[in-house]
Design a protein around this motif. Sequence first.
Motif, mmCIF file in Angstrom:
data_model
loop_
_atom_site.group_PDB
_atom_site.id
_atom_site.type_symbol
_atom_site.label_atom_id
_atom_site.label_comp_id
_atom_site.label_asym_id
_atom_site.label_seq_id
_atom_site.Cartn_x
_atom_site.Cartn_y
_atom_site.Cartn_z
ATOM 1 N N GLU A 216 0.820 -1.214 0.000
ATOM 2 C CA GLU A 216 0.000 0.000 0.000
ATOM 3 C C GLU A 216 0.857 1.270 0.000
ATOM 4 O O GLU A 216 0.631 2.185 -0.798
ATOM 5 C CB GLU A 216 -0.945 0.024 1.220
ATOM 6 C CG GLU A 216 -2.012 -1.049 1.205
ATOM 7 C CD GLU A 216 -1.596 -2.301 1.961
ATOM 8 O OE1 GLU A 216 -2.484 -3.031 2.410
ATOM 9 O OE2 GLU A 216 -0.376 -2.524 2.085
ATOM 10 N N LYS A 217 1.847 1.322 0.898
ATOM 11 C CA LYS A 217 2.673 2.527 1.002
ATOM 12 C C LYS A 217 3.471 2.771 -0.275
ATOM 13 O O LYS A 217 3.595 3.917 -0.734
ATOM 14 C CB LYS A 217 3.621 2.406 2.200
ATOM 15 C CG LYS A 217 2.926 2.518 3.545
ATOM 16 C CD LYS A 217 3.934 2.507 4.680
ATOM 17 C CE LYS A 217 3.227 2.664 6.032
ATOM 18 N NZ LYS A 217 4.198 2.636 7.153
ATOM 19 N N ALA A 218 4.002 1.693 -0.837
ATOM 20 C CA ALA A 218 4.798 1.843 -2.068
ATOM 21 C C ALA A 218 3.925 2.365 -3.208
ATOM 22 O O ALA A 218 4.327 3.267 -3.949
ATOM 23 C CB ALA A 218 5.405 0.500 -2.456
ATOM 24 N N GLN A 219 2.708 1.818 -3.335
ATOM 25 C CA GLN A 219 1.813 2.249 -4.410
ATOM 26 C C GLN A 219 1.310 3.676 -4.184
ATOM 27 O O GLN A 219 1.123 4.432 -5.136
ATOM 28 C CB GLN A 219 0.628 1.285 -4.539
ATOM 29 C CG GLN A 219 1.002 -0.081 -5.071
ATOM 30 C CD GLN A 219 1.651 -0.004 -6.440
ATOM 31 O OE1 GLN A 219 1.202 0.715 -7.325
ATOM 32 N NE2 GLN A 219 2.744 -0.742 -6.610
ATOM 33 N N ILE A 220 1.098 4.025 -2.894
ATOM 34 C CA ILE A 220 0.706 5.407 -2.586
ATOM 35 C C ILE A 220 1.816 6.370 -3.004
ATOM 36 O O ILE A 220 1.566 7.444 -3.544
ATOM 37 C CB ILE A 220 0.380 5.560 -1.081
ATOM 38 C CG1 ILE A 220 -0.946 4.852 -0.759
ATOM 39 C CG2 ILE A 220 0.296 7.039 -0.685
ATOM 40 C CD1 ILE A 220 -1.244 4.766 0.728
ATOM 41 N N GLY A 221 3.069 5.935 -2.772
ATOM 42 C CA GLY A 221 4.204 6.772 -3.171
ATOM 43 C C GLY A 221 4.293 6.930 -4.683
ATOM 44 O O GLY A 221 4.536 8.033 -5.193
ATOM 45 N N ILE A 222 4.067 5.826 -5.414
ATOM 46 C CA ILE A 222 4.099 5.885 -6.885
ATOM 47 C C ILE A 222 2.974 6.774 -7.393
ATOM 48 O O ILE A 222 3.171 7.600 -8.292
ATOM 49 C CB ILE A 222 3.980 4.467 -7.476
ATOM 50 C CG1 ILE A 222 5.230 3.648 -7.132
ATOM 51 C CG2 ILE A 222 3.788 4.526 -8.987
ATOM 52 C CD1 ILE A 222 5.135 2.179 -7.496
ATOM 53 N N GLY A 225 3.733 10.390 -6.840
ATOM 54 C CA GLY A 225 4.673 10.897 -7.842
ATOM 55 C C GLY A 225 3.983 11.215 -9.156
ATOM 56 O O GLY A 225 4.249 12.258 -9.775
ATOM 57 N N ALA A 226 3.073 10.313 -9.579
ATOM 58 C CA ALA A 226 2.331 10.545 -10.822
ATOM 59 C C ALA A 226 1.419 11.759 -10.685
ATOM 60 O O ALA A 226 1.286 12.568 -11.614
ATOM 61 C CB ALA A 226 1.517 9.305 -11.193
ATOM 62 N N SER A 227 0.802 11.890 -9.508
ATOM 63 C CA SER A 227 -0.086 13.029 -9.259
ATOM 64 C C SER A 227 0.702 14.341 -9.252
ATOM 65 O O SER A 227 0.253 15.356 -9.788
ATOM 66 C CB SER A 227 -0.806 12.844 -7.919
ATOM 67 O OG SER A 227 -1.694 13.903 -7.672
ATOM 68 N N LYS A 228 1.894 14.289 -8.662
ATOM 69 C CA LYS A 228 2.752 15.481 -8.628
ATOM 70 C C LYS A 228 3.166 15.882 -10.039
ATOM 71 O O LYS A 228 3.237 17.076 -10.371
ATOM 72 C CB LYS A 228 3.983 15.210 -7.770
ATOM 73 C CG LYS A 228 4.873 16.427 -7.570
ATOM 74 C CD LYS A 228 6.048 16.106 -6.652
ATOM 75 C CE LYS A 228 6.929 17.338 -6.457
ATOM 76 N NZ LYS A 228 8.089 17.029 -5.575
ATOM 77 N N ASP A 229 3.423 14.872 -10.885
ATOM 78 C CA ASP A 229 3.797 15.151 -12.276
ATOM 79 C C ASP A 229 2.656 15.852 -13.010
ATOM 80 O O ASP A 229 2.889 16.785 -13.788
ATOM 81 C CB ASP A 229 4.156 13.844 -12.985
ATOM 82 C CG ASP A 229 4.690 14.076 -14.396
ATOM 83 O OD1 ASP A 229 5.570 14.932 -14.561
ATOM 84 O OD2 ASP A 229 4.212 13.401 -15.322
ATOM 85 N N VAL A 230 1.418 15.408 -12.756
ATOM 86 C CA VAL A 230 0.244 16.059 -13.356
ATOM 87 C C VAL A 230 0.156 17.510 -12.888
ATOM 88 O O VAL A 230 -0.080 18.423 -13.690
ATOM 89 C CB VAL A 230 -1.053 15.303 -12.995
ATOM 90 C CG1 VAL A 230 -2.288 16.093 -13.445
ATOM 91 C CG2 VAL A 230 -1.064 13.932 -13.640
ATOM 92 N N VAL A 231 0.351 17.707 -11.584
ATOM 93 C CA VAL A 231 0.288 19.065 -11.030
ATOM 94 C C VAL A 231 1.361 19.953 -11.665
ATOM 95 O O VAL A 231 1.085 21.079 -12.101
ATOM 96 C CB VAL A 231 0.458 19.039 -9.497
ATOM 97 C CG1 VAL A 231 0.624 20.451 -8.952
ATOM 98 C CG2 VAL A 231 -0.746 18.371 -8.850
#
Length: 585
Positions: A216-222, A225-231
């Motif tokens: 869960e934590k690893a996928q939340i981190g990934i 990162g993807a969400s930050k890239d969108v932002v």
Amino acid sequence: MRIFIDLWWFFKQEKLKYFFGIFFLMLSSFLSLIPPYVVGVIVDAIKGRTLTPFLLTKWILFLVLIGVIYYCTGYLWRQLIFGSSIILAKQLRNTLYKHFTLLSPNFYQKTRIGDMMAHATNDINAVQIAAGEGILTLVDSMTMGAMVIAGMAVLISWKLTLIALLPMPVMAVLTMYYGSLLHKRFGKAQAAFSNLNDKVQENIAGVRVIKAFGEEKAQIGIFSGASKDVVNKNVAVAKIDSLFDPTITFIVAFCYFLALAFGSIYVVDGSLTIGRLTSFTLYLGQLVWPMLAFGFLFNAVERGRASYDRIRRLLSVKPEIVDREDALEKIPSGDIRYRINSFCYPGSENPVLADISFTVKKGQTLGIVGKTGAGKTTLLRLMLREFDVRSGEIEIGGMPIEHLTLEALRSAMGYVPQDHILFSATIAENIAFARFDASQEEIERAAKLANIHEDILNFKEGYETIVGERGVTLSGGQKQRVSIARALLADPEILIFDDSLSAVDARTEVAILQALKKERYNKTTLISAHRLSAVEHADLIIVIDDGRISEKGTHEELLENGAWYAEMYAHQQLESLVSEGGIHS
């Protein structure tokens, strides 16, 4: 402005709506020129002490009438232009969906679901804005701007108009530059959104696996990162977007400065009245919207162009499997004959199948067995024409399947795949997927044949139970049996089981196979399986090894051969005996 050229096909299709929409929009723009002129006349009348109550009342009633007409024309052009853009979005969405249904499995192996979802949502929305608000701003900025400038030059002073508009070329150059930057950055932002969409879809579909492995934590981190890239990419778009209004506002303010400075000089020297200067400033105020609209136009157009380019790239992908021009719309029936010299998947040179030759008589059952990865599923998928055989052919009733339309061919098939796909609907609706007009009695009968009826009755909502997306609320065996019930309800000429009994116990398997034998008289059944008990009743069994037929015959004949089939059958019988209580001496 290339997006308007690209969408010309749609503007021609909806030409009457756009024609009258633009007509009423231009009429609205013309009507908006009248109030500033009337105000200037009233101001001059007040200054000259010639304004009477009757004259004031007449002008007020005239403005009220103009306001009512303006209201009506505004309503009409919004209905026509924005309504047409909604039709465009619907057409593009339907075209995309139809295109998705025609594309081959090879395409879906290479393309992410999140990317396709982004095309069907954000990209289509951007194109809709370009065809609606983009047309509005294009026409309104040009007609309103031209009319206001003409009114200022003809009714007030052409000299003052020329002076006030001196900064306009600067604005045109800057907005075009901003537009080119916006196009590049918006394309990257949409690609990042597609990636985020795909990550969400994957994680939700695989949530059980993620939890099982404690990731869960690893996928939340990934995901973060993807969400930050969108932002970050959307912030890059916003940085360019935010340049439009300040630039235009500054230029408009400078236009005001020039108008007031030189206008005051003209009033002082008597070449311009105070009323006309008032009208001029009001007209200049009306010119603010066309200038701002010009900036918004570049914004909407570049976003729409980037999105439409993405949509067109997707629509340009050609389906690999298509109907021949002379294909027959005839549902096939009869003996099935395989003659495959070799078959390779697209993009690969390694044969998956080779030297395949066998015939299944109408009404018989074919069993296909072999090791994992031997080519069993490929053999069945070729029957469905998910891929075409280039060297060899498959016939049904003496007719090569390529000579039939895809719709006719697949209408004869009932397919139960390894990966059981159920929809987020009720169990009854999932069973009746291929026959929406099926009665409740027919649905329940199919469920009984698939040995799932009792399980369904144990659910609180029974057949009205919502199974959840991809059937997440059901066990693996329950999903398999619902899929089997769906295929049985369709009562196809050819029923294909692709390792579709692997998740049920031996007793349930026997019950389902007995029901199949009883119900499918004179209809052909193809069963691929790892568990040999699923095919021992078959009229013909073929053993696939490394893409080739290594054994062929009935259950008894293959046992007598003493090869792989006999060894595997003995091994599985021993496993079954052990699982039922062990071997007793």
